[in-house]
Design a protein around this motif. Structure first.
Motif, short mmCIF file in Angstrom:
data_model
loop_
_atom_site.label_atom_id
_atom_site.label_comp_id
_atom_site.label_asym_id
_atom_site.label_seq_id
_atom_site.Cartn_x
_atom_site.Cartn_y
_atom_site.Cartn_z
N LEU A 1 8.65 63.11 -45.65
CA LEU A 1 7.25 63.46 -45.89
C LEU A 1 7.16 63.95 -47.33
O LEU A 1 7.78 64.95 -47.70
CB LEU A 1 6.79 64.54 -44.92
N GLN A 2 6.40 63.23 -48.14
CA GLN A 2 6.30 63.59 -49.55
C GLN A 2 4.96 64.26 -49.84
O GLN A 2 4.33 64.78 -48.94
CB GLN A 2 6.51 62.34 -50.40
N LEU A 3 4.55 64.27 -51.09
CA LEU A 3 3.37 65.05 -51.44
C LEU A 3 2.12 64.60 -50.72
O LEU A 3 1.38 65.41 -50.19
CB LEU A 3 3.12 64.98 -52.96
N LEU B 1 7.28 64.14 -59.82
CA LEU B 1 6.22 64.93 -59.19
C LEU B 1 5.00 64.10 -58.80
O LEU B 1 4.13 64.57 -58.08
CB LEU B 1 5.79 66.07 -60.14
N TYR C 1 5.10 61.72 -56.78
CA TYR C 1 5.29 61.40 -55.36
C TYR C 1 6.10 62.46 -54.61
O TYR C 1 5.85 62.74 -53.46
CB TYR C 1 6.06 60.07 -55.20
N SER D 1 8.19 65.61 -53.11
CA SER D 1 7.93 67.02 -52.81
C SER D 1 9.01 67.94 -53.36
O SER D 1 8.82 69.16 -53.39
CB SER D 1 7.81 67.22 -51.29
N ALA E 1 10.23 67.52 -56.53
CA ALA E 1 10.20 67.46 -57.99
C ALA E 1 9.52 68.67 -58.62
O ALA E 1 8.63 69.29 -58.03
CB ALA E 1 9.50 66.19 -58.44
N ASN E 2 9.97 68.99 -59.83
CA ASN E 2 9.35 70.04 -60.63
C ASN E 2 8.41 69.49 -61.69
O ASN E 2 7.58 70.20 -62.23
CB ASN E 2 10.43 70.84 -61.38
#
Lengths: 551, 107
Positions: free
Chosen positions: A47-49, A417, A419, A421, A423-424
């Motif tokens: 599950l991503q952003l 970032l 896509y 979750s 990533a910074n």
């Protein structure tokens, strides 16, 4: 191309049925998210952003035209018309719906595709050289052994709950195109003193927060002992690997903490102790797996056919040929790299239309086979040289006849970032901007071979540590900043890059890269001295001075 | 940016409760009536720890609608419109920050 037998297909069908039932029970509330999460991850579903992401395994980077057409179908039917090829020979769909997954998984399984070994603390998709089986510098096809390892380790009960994820890379070539030293286990096919096949075995490679290159613990492991020796490594890792701290759980930390000599002793002792029951890879089994690899029935044709020579009169074809075409082990054939790095667009993305077109081209010109490599490009591994002009024209019509392979715009970048979750910072827009700055083909060729790798966080999916220029996105007080490293390499002489100084903000990254490249142009001794060799000769200091003198 | 799910609950300004919709992963926001909406303008705006905790607890108990609920920062723009409070939330709300169209010829 390995052809699944009934056992393989049954396994996939049963997995689809099992996962479909798990999805149904999650949607009905019978399973909580806490219960469901590890189950979906075992099937490559994250599950991503802003959506679910489905990661599909492409074992040893080999696809048939049938499989690529199926990926195009999934992209069009269940996603947004494109897929993203990753740095680990997987493909990701970024907009998949959980409620659609049972049908999507069933469609994938019908073509022998799945998400097994693309997540979780198991042995992940085993990666190899995308030129495996066709490279001139290869002593044997590593995919045979990758497939044997895949079959042995898939759903293996002892190795399905390791302390952390586990990646194996393998190559049979002198030149490492599979970034083998960045893997938990790196395997190089070698010949023994009597000409027998075996492996040099290295352990403890990995990038992420604590990057290490794999170190050799066995100079030569006979192929018959491959499974037993890999099992011994995994068993030592299972026994001593840390489970209390996710950042210290990878085998590289264990190897580093124990010391490579002590770790080797542990593995050798385990291997010796397990000899009575360790699996033995006998010649019959290797022959059986080899038999299921259906190699092309190569035509008996000559090198440099008239059709190819005539096409050299076209400057655009000539440019593409000398950039994207490589020698093949069979006369009259060639390896064609398909760059997925158009200027200003997302590295590694491929539309459904392009996938279908490539599948058609593979059938028409390339014995129905397609590969993908860790550079996020595709490859037609076996094209008749006489067909290269026609193939080039067709690739050009669908935006795939790019001539930037291994050049500065052939950028490796994680989804970042936009896509992910984890990533910074963003990676794709940074790649897009850099590629626009260096869009001029003449400028790219003048700069020569230069690999830029971008990661949107310390997990390093963009392999920034091993980029000639590495770019790592970090967060500072809610803002995106980027650390720049120079001097990394992914090949047989792999090196980790060196940080050149303080991080720079998002809108200055492309400026910094322009400064670094300008410094290189001034510093190189001759045009043939590629960027990485200049960095090795002069060190990072001149680049550092150039970048920070004005900042 | 550190995942909001990993952060300790500290409310420094206006927040909304956000999550992903279970069935398709879409970004959703908690409404004043205890429902969910994909429209940030319809979200319940909070500014204190106690009501945030209460909404999160209620959301967690619902099970089949939302996944991974957490408090996300929001601000009012110059026109008084409610907008996401950081880049991560802007991306969640609006999608990737570049044009998703892949091949110019196809657009």
């Amino acid at each position: 191309m390995y052809v699944y037998d009934e056992f393989d297909q049954t396994l996939l069908n049963e997995r689809v049925a099992e996962f479909s039932d798990q999805i149904k029970r999650r949607l009905s509330g019978e399973l909580s998210e806490e219960e469901f999460r590890p189950l979906r991850l075992m099937n490559g579903t994250y599950l991503q952003l802003h959506a679910y992401m489905l990661r599909i395994s492409i074992p040893y980077g080999t696809l048939s035209s049938k499989k690529l057409r199926m990926l195009a179908h999934i992209a069009r039917r269940y996603d947004r018309g494109y897929g993203h090829f990753t740095t680990r020979q997987n493909l990701q769909f970024h907009w998949i719906k959980l409620e659609d997954l049972p049908n999507a998984m069933a469609d994938l399984a019908s073509a022998g595709l799945h998400g097994i070994q693309t997540s979780g603390n198991c042995v992940r998709n085993i990666s190899t050289d995308q030129w495996a089986g066709v490279a001139r510098d290869e002593i044997a096809d590593p995919r045979i052994y990758a497939e044997i390892l895949r079959q042995h380790l898939t759903l293996h009960p002892e190795f399905s709950f390791l302390p952390r994820k586990f990646k194996i890379g393998i190559t049979g070539a002198a030149h490492d195109r599979a970034a083998v030293k960045m893997h938990d286990i790196g395997l190089w096919l070698r010949r023994g003193p009597n000409g027998e096949l075996g492996f040099e075995v290295a352990v403890g490679g990995g990038l992420g927060r604590t990057p290490y290159l794999a170190e050799t613990i066995r100079g030569f492991c006979p192929s018959r002992d491959l499974l037993g020796y890999v099992e011994a490594i995994l068993r030592v890792y299972n026994r001593y690997g840390r489970r209390d701290n996710i950042w210290k759980a990878r085998i590289k930390i264990l190897v580093h903490d124990l010391g490579v000599a002590k770790f080797r002793d542990e593995v050798e002792a385990e291997f010796e102790a397990s000899k009575d029951y360790a699996p033995v890879l006998d010649e019959r089994l290797v022959a059986e797996i080899t038999r299921r690899f259906h190699y092309p029935n190569f035509e008996n044709v000559e090198d440099n056919p008239p059709e190819l020579q005539a096409a050299f009169h076209d400057a655009r074809f000539r440019t593409w040929y000398f950039n994207a075409v490589a020698p093949h082990r069979v006369p009259g054939h060639a390896i064609v790299t398909i760059s997925l790095k158009p200027v200003g667009l997302t590295p590694g993305d491929c539309t459904a239309d392009q996938m279908e077109a490539l599948a058609d081209f593979a059938d028409q010109y390339g014995y129905g086979e397609i590969r993908n490599g860790h550079e996020q490009n595709l490859c037609l591994p076996s094209v008749r040289q006489r067909d290269l002009p026609a193939l080039w024209r067709k690739l050009d019509a669908v935006g795939l006849a790019l001539s930037n392979v291994n050049l500065i715009t052939d950028i490796i970048a994680c989804p970042g970032l936009d896509y992910c979750s984890l990533a910074n910072a963003r990676a794709i827009p940074v790649a897009m901007e850099i590629s626009k700055r260096f869009a001029d083909p003449d400028l790219q060729r003048n700069i020569g071979r230069l690999h830029i790798n971008i990661s949107g966080c310390i997990n390093a999916c963009g392999h920034h540590h091993i980029g000639h220029i590495g770019i790592l996105g970090v967060e500072k007080q809610g803002q995106e900043f980027y650390q720049i490293t120079l001097g990394g390499k992914a090949d047989e002489n792999a090196k980790l890059g060196t940080l050149i100084g303080p991080s720079v903000p998002f809108d200055k990254v492309a400026d910094v890269i322009e400064d670094v490249v300008a410094a290189y142009i001034e510093l190189r001794e001759r045009p043939e001295e590629i960027f990485i060799d200049t960095v090795r000769r002069v060190g990072i200091q001149p680049f550092k001075e150039r970048v920070y003198a004005v900042r | 940016m550190t995942s909001p799910l990993d952060q300790k609950l500290r409310i420094d300004g206006l927040v909304v409760i956000t999550a992903n919709r279970l069935r398709d992963g879409a970004v959703i926001y908690r409404t004043a009536g205890g429902g969910w909406t994909t429209d940030l303008a319809g979200a319940l705006v909070l500014d204190a720890v106690a009501p945030v905790k209460a909404e999160l607890a209620q959301a967690a108990g619902e099970g089949t609608l939302a996944v991974g609920a957490y408090a996300a920062p929001v601000v009012h723009d110059a026109n008084g419109r409610l907008v996401p409070g950081n880049l991560r939330e802007i991306i969640r709300s609006s999608g990737p920050t570049f044009d998703l169209r892949r091949v110019p010829a196809e657009t």
